[in-house]
Design a protein around this motif. Structure first.
Motif, mmCIF file in Angstrom:
data_model
loop_
_atom_site.group_PDB
_atom_site.id
_atom_site.type_symbol
_atom_site.label_atom_id
_atom_site.label_comp_id
_atom_site.label_asym_id
_atom_site.label_seq_id
_atom_site.Cartn_x
_atom_site.Cartn_y
_atom_site.Cartn_z
ATOM 1 N N TRP A 124 14.416 14.600 -29.807
ATOM 2 C CA TRP A 124 14.795 16.286 -29.161
ATOM 3 C C TRP A 124 15.173 15.955 -27.864
ATOM 4 O O TRP A 124 13.890 15.365 -27.116
ATOM 5 C CB TRP A 124 14.006 17.711 -29.489
ATOM 6 N N GLY A 125 16.014 15.214 -27.951
ATOM 7 C CA GLY A 125 16.876 15.611 -25.964
ATOM 8 C C GLY A 125 17.509 16.127 -25.592
ATOM 9 O O GLY A 125 18.336 17.173 -26.122
ATOM 10 N N GLY A 126 16.761 16.637 -23.944
ATOM 11 C CA GLY A 126 17.859 17.875 -23.627
ATOM 12 C C GLY A 126 17.369 17.648 -22.280
ATOM 13 O O GLY A 126 16.267 17.243 -21.985
ATOM 14 N N ILE A 130 13.385 13.638 -23.708
ATOM 15 C CA ILE A 130 12.681 13.466 -25.238
ATOM 16 C C ILE A 130 11.711 14.799 -24.726
ATOM 17 O O ILE A 130 10.503 15.287 -24.073
ATOM 18 C CB ILE A 130 12.030 12.558 -24.970
ATOM 19 N N TRP A 131 11.589 15.710 -25.775
ATOM 20 C CA TRP A 131 11.089 16.625 -25.549
ATOM 21 C C TRP A 131 10.639 16.697 -26.989
ATOM 22 O O TRP A 131 10.252 16.670 -27.853
ATOM 23 C CB TRP A 131 11.562 18.754 -25.869
ATOM 24 N N ARG A 132 8.889 17.370 -26.750
ATOM 25 C CA ARG A 132 7.982 17.454 -28.294
ATOM 26 C C ARG A 132 7.368 18.451 -27.933
ATOM 27 O O ARG A 132 7.812 19.762 -27.733
ATOM 28 C CB ARG A 132 6.221 16.188 -27.833
ATOM 29 N N LEU A 133 7.524 18.841 -29.293
ATOM 30 C CA LEU A 133 7.140 20.281 -29.864
ATOM 31 C C LEU A 133 5.988 21.060 -28.986
ATOM 32 O O LEU A 133 6.433 22.631 -29.213
ATOM 33 C CB LEU A 133 6.025 20.453 -31.641
ATOM 34 N N PRO A 134 4.714 20.508 -28.811
ATOM 35 C CA PRO A 134 4.298 21.176 -27.662
ATOM 36 C C PRO A 134 4.825 21.867 -25.863
ATOM 37 O O PRO A 134 5.082 23.078 -25.311
ATOM 38 C CB PRO A 134 3.242 20.798 -26.747
ATOM 39 N N ALA A 137 7.287 24.790 -27.372
ATOM 40 C CA ALA A 137 6.563 25.954 -27.815
ATOM 41 C C ALA A 137 6.962 26.331 -26.977
ATOM 42 O O ALA A 137 6.406 27.304 -26.211
ATOM 43 C CB ALA A 137 5.404 25.218 -28.179
ATOM 44 N N LYS A 138 6.394 25.885 -25.593
ATOM 45 C CA LYS A 138 6.556 26.520 -24.212
ATOM 46 C C LYS A 138 7.562 27.247 -23.830
ATOM 47 O O LYS A 138 7.983 28.563 -23.392
ATOM 48 C CB LYS A 138 5.916 25.537 -23.193
ATOM 49 N N ALA A 139 8.367 26.199 -23.832
ATOM 50 C CA ALA A 139 9.817 26.722 -23.140
ATOM 51 C C ALA A 139 10.819 27.861 -24.113
ATOM 52 O O ALA A 139 11.383 28.498 -23.616
ATOM 53 C CB ALA A 139 10.907 25.122 -23.526
ATOM 54 N N ALA A 140 10.283 27.767 -25.135
ATOM 55 C CA ALA A 140 11.100 28.475 -25.786
ATOM 56 C C ALA A 140 10.261 30.153 -26.428
ATOM 57 O O ALA A 140 10.791 30.602 -27.516
ATOM 58 C CB ALA A 140 11.563 28.049 -27.693
#
Length: 151
Positions: A124-126, A130-134, A137-140
């Motif tokens: 997942w790139g944003g 690259i964004w990993r699940l942790p 989880a923090k952002a969302a």
């Protein structure tokens, strides 16, 4: 933090109905993903309403628009966020939300086809990263995944 693409026949949803649709689908995503309550977290749910021209969608070889409103939903979400129960809830809640958002007075039922696509961790790139699940989880603010966030 999903990306949701809604394919709908052109002209079925006017501007007001598209706004209702986008809000309702965003609310469904927050519910099934157990997203946080901060409005900045809700802004991470992206909804694209993509209209296709009449005469370009067929079911069983025939154009179904006279009898129903066909909607295809592509629901992209980070791996590890939704389980089987949440996916079932998403399918049901998206059908309900999209049906409720259609213009008042349109007698045709809505028929959804929801394709849920899990995005593998690390893909997942944003914002250029690259964004990993942790990170997600923090952002969302995923309530069920807060244990993944380092103190």
């Amino acid at each position: 933090m999903p990306n949701i693409v809604i394919r709908t026949p052109e002209g079925v949803f006017d501007a007001e109905a598209r706004a209702r649709l986008a809000k309702a689908v965003t609310d469904v995503a927050k519910t099934v993903e157990q997203g946080g309550d901060d409005p900045q977290q809700a802004a991470l749910t992206w909804v694209l309403i993509d209209e296709f021209k009449p005469g370009t969608f067929f079911a069983g070889g025939a154009d179904p628009l006279e009898r129903l409103i066909p909607i295809v939903v592509f629901f992209h979400y980070p791996a590890g966020v939704l389980d089987d129960v949440a996916r079932a809830d998403a399918a049901r809640l998206l059908q309900e939300a999209i049906s409720a958002a259609k213009p008042v007075g349109d007698p045709r039922p809505v028929m959804t086809s929801v394709l849920m696509r899990e995005v593998a961790d690390g893909t997942w790139g944003g914002g250029g990263a690259i964004w990993r699940l942790p990170d997600l989880a923090k952002a969302a603010g995923y309530k069920h995944l807060q244990h993944l966030i380092a103190p």
